[in-house]
Design a protein around this motif. Structure first.
Motif, PDB file in Angstrom:
ATOM      1  N   GLY A  98       3.564  45.795   7.316  1.00 53.46           N
ATOM      2  CA  GLY A  98       3.056  47.117   7.044  1.00 53.46           C
ATOM      3  C   GLY A  98       3.713  47.585   5.772  1.00 53.46           C
ATOM      4  N   LEU A  99       3.599  48.751   5.441  1.00 56.32           N
ATOM      5  CA  LEU A  99       4.037  49.328   4.182  1.00 56.32           C
ATOM      6  C   LEU A  99       3.120  48.826   3.080  1.00 56.32           C
ATOM      7  CD1 LEU A  99       7.911  48.933   4.472  1.00 56.32           C
ATOM      8  CD2 LEU A  99       6.448  50.855   5.140  1.00 56.32           C
ATOM      9  N   THR A 100       2.749  49.695   2.231  1.00 56.88           N
ATOM     10  CA  THR A 100       1.705  49.360   1.274  1.00 56.88           C
ATOM     11  C   THR A 100       2.215  48.520   0.118  1.00 56.88           C
ATOM     12  OG1 THR A 100       2.118  51.427   0.116  1.00 56.88           O
ATOM     13  CG2 THR A 100       0.435  51.440   1.841  1.00 56.88           C
ATOM     14  N   ALA A 101       3.465  48.055   0.202  1.00 53.36           N
ATOM     15  CA  ALA A 101       3.998  47.244  -0.893  1.00 53.36           C
ATOM     16  C   ALA A 101       3.370  45.874  -0.949  1.00 53.36           C
ATOM     17  CB  ALA A 101       5.509  47.125  -0.747  1.00 53.36           C
ATOM     18  N   TYR A 102       2.607  45.532   0.086  1.00 52.66           N
ATOM     19  CA  TYR A 102       1.996  44.218   0.131  1.00 52.66           C
ATOM     20  C   TYR A 102       0.487  44.333  -0.034  1.00 52.66           C
ATOM     21  CZ  TYR A 102       6.495  42.685   1.861  1.00 52.66           C
ATOM     22  OH  TYR A 102       7.826  42.427   1.977  1.00 52.66           O
ATOM     23  N   GLU A 103      -0.087  43.336  -0.722  1.00 55.79           N
ATOM     24  CA  GLU A 103      -1.530  43.354  -0.892  1.00 55.79           C
ATOM     25  C   GLU A 103      -2.207  43.116   0.436  1.00 55.79           C
ATOM     26  OE1 GLU A 103      -1.305  39.534  -3.334  1.00 55.79           O
ATOM     27  OE2 GLU A 103      -3.306  39.442  -2.460  1.00 55.79           O
TER      28      GLU A 103
END
Lengths: 115, 111
Positions: A98-103
């Protein structure tokens, strides 16, 4: 490895019927997202899973919409008593965490048509 | 409500020309991502730029980010007919696990 898969690819249903849409994320991806895209529009966030819990259901448009996820695998989006305004492409995506740091990796979508 | 607004909504160019698409957003972000969508189906991730970065390159793609103006641009150089698609920006917020997508730019590249 295999990408995100969704089934069915197309679904035509009569108004008032229930439908179930399936998403198989990439193996090892803990985060799973459902979006809705109406014709010619952008993506509308529906729900997000981290593992099999759903910390953010804020995008579900009504109580006719529900989703569940088994472990860190398959997810199903259920729409009860479908209405014509539910017609859209439903897209599923998964990411490593989760967390939007990943595509996000998207499936091909399910095109739902309610007649 | 949608976070990102993109312009232009549609763009038509000839092969070999450059295409520039812009994205504006409203709240603080952790990162901004660009995606491409062919034929209204699944999206493909193109590039991610973090809030502390100003410019990033990937092949023929160049992305800039100006956090003071809350805007980003995607430049595709030496465009090809195969670049014809819809392009979306998506913002990752500071205290959220979801991406908010813009309205998209439809790019048509004529051979």
């Amino acid at each position: 490895g295999a990408g995100v898969s969704q089934s069915p690819s197309n679904k035509v249903t009569e108004k008032g019927k229930d439908v179930e849409l399936r998403c198989d994320p990439i193996s090892g991806h803990t985060a799973l997202y459902w979006y809705r895209q109406r014709l010619g529009q952008g993506l509308e966030f529906l729900i997000y899973f981290q593992g099999n819990s759903a910390p953010d259901k804020s995008g579900l448009p009504s109580d006719r919409f529900s989703a569940e996820r088994t472990g860190e695998s398959v997810s199903t989006l259920t729409i009860q008593r479908t209405q014509q305004e539910d017609s859209a492409v439903y897209l599923c995506a998964s990411s490593f965490e989760g967390l939007t740091a990943y595509e996000q990796y998207f499936g091909p979508g399910t095109r739902l048509t309610v007649t | 409500s949608q976070q990102g607004e993109e312009d232009p909504q549609a763009l038509s160019i000839q092969e070999g020309e450059n295409a520039t698409m812009n994205c504006s957003y409203k709240t603080s972000i952790n990162n901004l991502q660009w995606y491409r969508q062919n034929s209204g189906r699944g999206l493909v991730h193109l590039i991610l730029i973090r809030s502390n970065e100003r410019e990033k390159h990937s092949g023929r793609l160049r992305v800039t980010l100006d956090t003071s103006k809350k805007s980003s641009s995607l430049l595709i150089t030496a465009s090809r007919a195969a670049d014809t698609a819809s392009y979306f920006c998506a913002t990752g917020g500071v205290n959220t696990d979801k991406l908010i997508f813009g309205t998209g730019t439809r790019l048509q590249v004529f051979p």
